[in-house]
Design a protein around this motif. Structure first.
Motif, PDB file in Angstrom:
ATOM      1  N   GLY A  93       0.798  -1.128   0.084  1.00 33.29           N
ATOM      2  CA  GLY A  93       0.128  -0.185  -0.048  1.00 33.29           C
ATOM      3  C   GLY A  93       0.594   1.335   0.068  1.00 33.29           C
ATOM      4  N   GLY A  94       2.178   1.190   0.183  1.00 33.92           N
ATOM      5  CA  GLY A  94       2.942   2.409   0.006  1.00 33.92           C
ATOM      6  C   GLY A  94       3.142   3.016   1.259  1.00 33.92           C
ATOM      7  N   SER A  95       2.749   2.587   2.422  1.00 38.21           N
ATOM      8  CA  SER A  95       2.936   3.344   3.784  1.00 38.21           C
ATOM      9  C   SER A  95       3.945   2.544   4.568  1.00 38.21           C
ATOM     10  N   ASN A  96       4.591   1.635   4.004  1.00 40.11           N
ATOM     11  CA  ASN A  96       5.710   0.773   4.957  1.00 40.11           C
ATOM     12  C   ASN A  96       7.031   0.929   4.136  1.00 40.11           C
ATOM     13  N   GLY A  97       7.385   2.206   4.089  1.00 35.03           N
ATOM     14  CA  GLY A  97       8.678   2.550   3.451  1.00 35.03           C
ATOM     15  C   GLY A  97       9.073   1.864   2.053  1.00 35.03           C
TER      16      GLY A  97
END
Length: 185
Positions: A93-97
């Motif tokens: 999803g893009g929010s884990n670096g």
């Protein structure tokens, strides 16, 4: 498509990375370094058992390869001199670096290739297969990392950097994004 940026040719081509004649080809590996599907499996099959043997030695020494990091082995029967194995991030999803980890894949691969005297390197579209990274976003990250590396590369001697796209769709994407990224330079 080919772009000259500083002293480096950056290009996108459609092809099979196992047939690249650059000094280094990059393998989109998994953390076990034991081969797998996609690019990883194709490189291990085409390169022969020497690649797996060296990967097993690396595993014994350091326990695999972390996401964003890179290791180097022989290229076995491949036309390249070396294979750099890098572990791309799985898209969550893009929010884990993920962008930072993917960026590191490219920078660490280039640094390792440079340390081994390479002047040319070929990259697949890292993490865009089974790892599910959105292709357009992955291309942006890859091109930004390459651009950054070449700009800072008083320390390097990379003369040719290739993005080897498996299909026409990815090739068109990389050509468009390379043109956009380097017409502003």
């Amino acid at each position: 498509m080919e772009i000259q940026f500083k002293n480096t040719v950056i290009e996108a081509v459609q092809g099979d990375i196992t047939r690249e004649t650059t000094d280094v080809i990059v393998n989109a590996a998994n953390s076990s370094l034991l081969g797998g599907g996609g690019v990883d499996g194709a490189i291990h099959r085409a390169g022969g058992p020497e690649i797996l043997e060296e990967c097993q030695k690396i595993r014994a020494r350091q326990g695999g390869c972390a996401t964003g990091e890179a290791v180097i082995t022989t290229a076995g029967r491949l036309p390249a001199r070396y294979v750099v194995h890098t572990v791309g991030p799985v898209w969550n999803g893009g929010s884990n670096g993920e962008d930072n980890l993917l960026h590191n894949c490219y920078l660490n691969s280039l640094a390792l290739a440079n340390d081994h005297g390479a002047t040319s390197i070929s990259f697949p579209n890292i993490s865009t297969g089974i790892y599910g990274y959105p292709k357009s976003q992955a291309a942006d990250v890859a091109i930004q990392a390459i651009k950054e590396y070449v700009q800072l590369s008083g320390k390097g001697h990379m003369q040719r950097i290739r993005f080897v796209c498996y299909d026409a769709e990815n090739l068109a994407l990389y050509e468009q994004k390379l043109e956009q990224a380097f017409q502003q330079s």
